[in-house]
Design an enzyme around this catalytic site. Sequence first.
Site, PDB file in Angstrom:
ATOM      1  CE  LYS A  36      -3.621   2.018   2.637  1.00 53.63           C
ATOM      2  NZ  LYS A  36      -4.739   2.137   3.867  1.00 53.63           N
ATOM      3  CD  GLU A  88       9.120  -6.191   7.437  1.00 47.29           C
ATOM      4  OE1 GLU A  88       9.042  -4.918   6.946  1.00 47.29           O
ATOM      5  OE2 GLU A  88       8.723  -6.424   8.438  1.00 47.29           O
ATOM      6  N   GLY A 133      -5.098  -2.222   5.044  1.00 49.69           N
ATOM      7  CA  GLY A 133      -4.311  -3.313   4.592  1.00 49.69           C
ATOM      8  C   GLY A 133      -4.874  -4.645   4.936  1.00 49.69           C
ATOM      9  NE  ARG A 134      -6.682  -4.126  10.805  1.00 49.26           N
ATOM     10  CZ  ARG A 134      -6.235  -3.084  10.983  1.00 49.26           C
ATOM     11  NH1 ARG A 134      -5.190  -2.780  10.304  1.00 49.26           N
ATOM     12  NH2 ARG A 134      -6.902  -2.128  11.705  1.00 49.26           N
ATOM     13  CD  GLU A 185      -2.494  -5.191  11.383  1.00 50.81           C
ATOM     14  OE1 GLU A 185      -1.534  -5.839  11.677  1.00 50.81           O
ATOM     15  OE2 GLU A 185      -2.717  -4.533  10.710  1.00 50.81           O
ATOM     16  CG  HIS A 190      -5.521 -36.186  16.467  1.00 54.16           C
ATOM     17  ND1 HIS A 190      -5.593 -37.492  16.815  1.00 54.16           N
ATOM     18  CD2 HIS A 190      -6.153 -36.116  15.538  1.00 54.16           C
ATOM     19  CE1 HIS A 190      -6.586 -38.121  16.255  1.00 54.16           C
ATOM     20  NE2 HIS A 190      -6.929 -37.145  15.505  1.00 54.16           N
ATOM     21  CE  LYS A 210       4.186  -1.214   7.970  1.00 53.32           C
ATOM     22  NZ  LYS A 210       3.458  -0.553   6.965  1.00 53.32           N
TER      23      LYS A 210
HETATM   24  C1  G6Q Z   1      -2.604  -3.984   7.770  1.00 53.66           C
HETATM   25  C2  G6Q Z   1      -1.828  -3.450   8.367  1.00 53.66           C
HETATM   26  C3  G6Q Z   1      -0.147  -4.061   7.905  1.00 53.66           C
HETATM   27  C4  G6Q Z   1       0.167  -3.652   6.357  1.00 53.66           C
HETATM   28  C5  G6Q Z   1       1.542  -4.340   6.203  1.00 53.66           C
HETATM   29  C6  G6Q Z   1       1.879  -4.159   4.862  1.00 53.66           C
HETATM   30  O1  G6Q Z   1      -3.913  -3.616   8.167  1.00 53.66           O
HETATM   31  O2  G6Q Z   1      -1.477  -2.099   8.103  1.00 53.66           O
HETATM   32  O3  G6Q Z   1      -0.227  -5.503   8.068  1.00 53.66           O
HETATM   33  O4  G6Q Z   1      -0.652  -4.418   5.556  1.00 53.66           O
HETATM   34  O5  G6Q Z   1       2.388  -3.604   7.089  1.00 53.66           O
HETATM   35  O6  G6Q Z   1       2.128  -2.734   4.633  1.00 53.66           O
HETATM   36  P1  G6Q Z   1       2.320  -2.170   2.934  1.00 53.66           P
HETATM   37  O7  G6Q Z   1       1.016  -2.781   2.172  1.00 53.66           O
HETATM   38  O8  G6Q Z   1       2.131  -0.674   3.153  1.00 53.66           O
HETATM   39  O9  G6Q Z   1       3.605  -2.618   2.584  1.00 53.66           O
END
Ligand code: G6Q
Length: 551
Positions: A208, A214, A268-269, A354, A385, A513
């Site tokens: 996003k 990462e 994001g989620r 989250e 199990h 981050k």
């Molecule tokens: C989701 C969070 C988080 C995010 C990641 C990746 O709701 O904000 O999980 O999706 O940190 O972020 P970017 O898409 O900006 O790389």
Amino acid sequence: MPSLALSDTASFRALQHHSTQTKDRQLRRLFSQDPTRFSSFSLEAAGLFLDYSKNILDHTTLQLLADLARECGIETQREAMFCGEKINSTEQRAVLHTALRAPRNQALHIGEQNVSADVHAVLDHMNAFTKRVRDGEWKGYTGKAITDIVNIGIGGSDLGPKMVCHALRSYAHPRLTMHFVSNVDGHDMDAVLSTTPPDTTLFIVVSKTFTTLETLLNAQSARAWFLQQGTEDDLAQHFVAVSTNTEAVKTFGIDPANMFPFWDWVGGRYSVWSAVGLAAALSIGFEHFSDFLAGAHAMDEHFRHASLESNMPVLLGLIGVWNRNFLGCSSLSIAAYHQDLSKFPAYLQQLEMESNGKRVMREGAAIDIETCPVIWGDCGTNGQHAYFQLLHQGTDIIPIDFIAALKPSHHLPGHHAALLANCFAQSEAFMRGKTADEVRADLQKTGVSNDAIENMVPHKTFPGNRPSNTILMDSLTPAALGALIALYEHKTFVQGIVWNVNSFDQWGVELGKVLARTIQSELIAESRPENHDSSTNGLIARAKAATVLHF
Ligand code: G6Q
């Protein structure tokens, strides 16, 4: 919306009073007293069936919970979300994942933006692109069709598309192998790059913000690996991006023509419905992806228009509040009796924890009650199990959501009846338990001595009265999966409103981050670190001594 502490509201107090009056209730007895309990406490919506009769509640409990939801302003807040009001107050953003799955003719504008036109323009682009890749028209630099797709993203840019591809793997294109790389740990990328052919691999860089360490590091490594074989001119055929940040995508070297945008009002989620779901659309095809969106939209319509008392996400959310705040349950286990849903618990973990893992109210004051429980789980029957022991006989009461499909997508005889039998038997056992007398009667049939029986009775007794929900779908289709995810999204929304938290920010993630940046530079630097506590200094020094060549 309450500006008072939730525990001071009239409806919360009424529920507290009700819970003390009914604290000794036993599910066994509730079932034997009311033969209609199953039909009274179950409902269908958007192709899903929810049985919530195995929760420790009655009609009064549900009415009081609905009163609580009303007092918290759920109906107004729900409409505010659907209409694009800026309900994400700490980031001043609208929350419009529902617009991503609304039909083309459902107009929505926020400010200057024609939301539905923008959403469908991107969907059209995804449609055309996925068709070309799947039909083999989109070629790699040696002229061959794409065989491998690597989604590079993390958190919300990984968990959604990964879970959906896995859940709908019976719909997958036979030529396309999907890979997901999220971790900054080079082992993750290395394992994928060691199996993928550079000339037929397509990388989707999903971020996003396009600033996530990462993802950018993984994307750079993939680019460097690719350039060992292909040229800069070939990159456009092998790298596409999904982001809200066009400038950063250009700077990285991806052609903006190969960028699929989304918008700041997609969290994001909550983003799998947007271009973040591109990997899923490539795998299952755009028609199935459209069915997935339609399934979610059907749940949206139900959530938006059904009364609180017969509203599946509202009920699921309020039952969770009941278990958490009045019965003291601090975790929720997800038992997906479908192997293709094996990644669903991890997906829900992010969605709920989250969103609602917060300790201050929307206005900033501390919350005086417990918020999101710990969400965890795995597939049935595997969990039986392993950790089900604790669920049956441990000291904590952990509610469980059972999820199953009535029809399988395989043809192996015998398996599905065994799977469903286990699912239903477990929910029955959690509800009924096994009394000491029942254990005695069983043991007496084996002919062991009375002393031996009495020694065994405490160990073989099950308290039961463990709450559970069971969610059934006909089969795990794209539409059913869409409805299932939307169900949990709206459940999360309902709980966020009741707990009065902002379910749409994630300052804890933002902290992560930036935290590692200083230490990363210290790991590479010549000098010894001195600015931390002795433990952190010691760990850094030890890592520097051991792995200096690899940094
Ligand atoms: C989701 C969070 C988080 C995010 C990641 C990746 O709701 O904000 O999980 O999706 O940190 O972020 P970017 O898409 O900006 O790389």
